[in-house]
Design an enzyme around this catalytic site. Structure first.
Site, short mmCIF file in Angstrom:
data_model
loop_
_atom_site.label_atom_id
_atom_site.label_comp_id
_atom_site.label_asym_id
_atom_site.label_seq_id
_atom_site.Cartn_x
_atom_site.Cartn_y
_atom_site.Cartn_z
N THR A 412 0.61 -0.74 0.28
CA THR A 412 -0.08 -0.11 0.41
C THR A 412 1.18 1.29 0.11
O THR A 412 1.80 1.22 0.33
CB THR A 412 -0.97 -0.20 1.48
N ASN A 432 -2.93 -3.95 -2.65
CA ASN A 432 -2.94 -4.70 -1.99
C ASN A 432 -2.24 -5.24 -1.98
O ASN A 432 -0.80 -5.16 -1.32
CB ASN A 432 -3.62 -5.49 -2.17
N SER A 484 -7.23 -2.20 6.39
CA SER A 484 -6.74 -2.02 7.40
C SER A 484 -6.52 -0.70 7.22
O SER A 484 -5.97 0.09 8.12
CB SER A 484 -5.29 -2.87 7.99
#
Length: 602
Positions: A412, A432, A484
């Site tokens: 990321t 990802n 996240s």
């Protein structure tokens, strides 16, 4: 979901704080472990006074009129140029997003998605969810065999691993609502970088060389990102080589000329859909045409005299960050000291419980009920803390997501931008895994994501980052997968204070958490906080990983004596890019020395 909370300790009361401090007096931490030096710089003494808690001695970049911190020097320079040309923070952020798609193909993207948190100069906060979606033909069990077992690799590499990209639509929406310069102006720097080329850094070259085999296997007959077509595996990239991406330049020109339609319709959409057919992927032209990012109310939460502005679901990061900060708020971390055993123990136990909640409750709020307010409430957090013990580590096997009445059950990149007027943007964007699915769209020249792996492809089965998921994050057509990513902005006494974020897969939330606490609890500068060595716990597997040097020998021995499982990493945690407003009103840009991250200001 506009959630504003009063400080946790105000609702909890001080009984827990006093009792905890008294109990903790028997541990190895002492108040005199921290010595304040000149200009607010702190050094942390240990058994060996020469040991530093930092990855490097890099110092922050100071500017008064604007600051950009991103993962690549070329992208940061683009953002700075936009600010100097009269653009605002959103203009610069959009330009950086597209520049990263050119110069940082491992994570920068137009084939992925992300989140934006924005605070304008008047203090009004916004958040934009441009996370990818599952294709319309996706099914809950698409990665399982006839016996219900996970088919390894299908959600990670190749065409079936990709969700419908959101980055272009997100940037169109952000610019349309808040941009100042023209769309053509903010796109042009990325087009120039793609068409004219840019010199590779050493890290750029190493990354492209590392994926040569995958590029040849997954993209047969294509020359994208290969220095030589035949035999490609014998010719390597080197630092200083010029990378020209002609097809990507044409794709960016279509976006420049046609806006959203230049990607989600017409030639680019046709090329993407044909690529999916070629590789047996699921994304169609209809999926692309129907994709839209969404403005959501940001999470607004108090921590002492700070306000935290962060991302709501589909990000799990915002809720998790607030939970972790509220768990540790009653404790005197500043007195105990940076990464001392008491400080670390409380933080590990907070992380353990937060990741268990993530697995149970969090998913796309358009598909499942996410009890965000309850998860961050003092009453709920107090119940989650009742089994905490100073004497021993909590066993993760005994920890599950909490109980809420009425509820049914790592590549990321991040960049932070602040402009002259005080508008601030925090964006985390991703494919990802590094280089996503490794699929390059023929004729368009960009990598696709492998975000489908961020779904819970089978309840209880870990994804590529080891995160456990459940039914709330199960695959469904047009559903956004849980993330996240934790782009965050902090205010102090109602004024802009910090812009923060990082890549790192499952470690994003804990890296942001530590970086914030390093500044506001341990007195570090922004750059010191970014440089500071980090650790991470995510419930399962039940272990704490840490960068070499993050823990002293005394801390390691104390934690092990209480049953904590510790594992020193051979690599690093986080790639922070942050901006801090200093007391004199100037900006400190802090970029991570662990990679090519660069801050630029003026």
């Amino acid at each position: 979901m506009n959630i504003r909370l009063v400080p946790y300790y105000c609702l909890l009361g001080f009984t827990l704080v006093v009792a905890s401090c008294k109990t903790q007096s028997t541990t190895t931490t002492t108040a005199d472990t921290k010595v304040k030096q000149s200009q607010g710089v702190y050094q942390y003494r240990d058994e060996d006074p020469t040991v530093k808690p930092f990855f490097s001695d890099r110092v922050g970049v100071i500017g008064r009129n604007g600051m950009v911190a991103s993962a690549h020097p070329e992208a940061s320079q683009v953002g700075l140029a936009i600010l100097k040309a009269g653009g605002n923070a959103v203009d610069a952020a959009v330009a950086v997003q597209f520049a990263l798609a050119v110069v940082y193909p491992g994570a920068g993207n137009i084939g992925g998605g992300g989140f934006m948190v924005y605070r304008d100069k008047a203090g009004k906060a916004y958040s934009l969810d441009y996370r990818e979606k599952a294709p319309g033909r996706a099914t809950q069990n698409m990665y399982l065999d006839s016996l219900g077992n996970v088919r390894p690799g299908l959600s990670i590499s190749g065409h079936l691993a990709s969700g419908v990209p959101g980055s272009v639509d997100g940037m169109v929406e952000a610019h349309k609502r808040f941009g100042k310069l023209t769309w053509a102006q903010v796109l042009q720097p990325a087009i120039d970088l793609a068409s004219k080329g840019f010199p590779l850094t050493e890290r750029d070259a190493l990354g492209l060389n590392r994926i040569k085999t995958d590029l040849n296997t997954i993209n047969p007959g294509k020359a994208y990102f290969l220095k030589s077509v035949a035999p490609a595996d014998t010719v390597s990239w080197h630092k200083g080589d010029l990378l020209i991406q002609a097809d990507l330049a044409k794709t960016l020109q279509r976006i420049q000329a046609q806006g959203r339609a230049g990607f989600y319709e017409g030639e680019t959409a046709r090329l993407l859909a044909e690529e999916m057919v070629r590789g047996k992927g699921l994304i169609t032209e209809e999926d692309l045409k129907n994709y839209h990012s969404i403005w959501r109310d940001p999470i607004l939460a108090a921590y002492k005299n700070y306000n935290v502005i962060t991302m709501p679901p589909t990000s799990s990061g915002g809720i998790a960050l607030v939970q972790m900060m509220r768990f540790t708020e009653p404790y005197p971390l500043r007195k105990w000291g940076w990464n001392k055993d008491s400080t670390v123990q409380v933080m590990i136990e907070a992380e353990r419980r937060v990741y268990a909640d993530r697995a149970k409750f969090l998913g796309d709020p358009d598909f499942v009920k996410v009890p965000a307010t309850q998860l961050m409430s003092p009453e709920y957090l107090r119940t989650r803390w009742t089994d905490f013990s100073w004497a021993k580590a909590t066993d993760s096997r005994a920890v599950r997501g909490g109980t809420i009445p009425g509820y049914e059950s790592l590549e990321t990149t991040h960049f932070s931008v602040v402009d002259k007027e005080g508008n601030a943007v925090s964006i985390t964007t991703t494919l990802n895994g590094g280089y996503g699915s490794r699929v390059v769209i023929g004729g368009a020249g960009f990598f696709m994501n492998n975000e489908m792996d961020d779904f819970s492809i089978k309840p209880g089965s870990p994804n590529m980052y080891g995160l456990i998921g459940n039914q709330a994050n199960a695959i469904a057509p047009h559903k956004r997968m849980l993330s996240s990513m934790t782009p965050t902005i902090l205010e102090k006494d109602g004024k802009l204070f910090m812009v923060v974020g990082t890549p790192g897969g499952s470690t994003i939330m804990t890296s942001v958490y530590q970086t914030i606490l390093n500044v506001i609890e341990h007195g570090m500068t922004m750059q010191q906080s970014v440089n500071a060595l980090k650790f991470h716990h995510q419930w399962l597997p039940d272990k704490t990983i840490f960068e070499n040097g993050a823990f002293s020998t005394a801390t390691i021995e104390a934690l092990k004596s209480r049953g904590y499982i510790l594992e020193q990493l051979s690599n690093t945690l986080g790639r922070m890019d942050c901006v801090l407003v200093r007391p004199d009103g100037s900006y400190e840009g802090a970029s991570d020395p662990r990679a090519d991250n660069t801050a630029r200001g003026y």
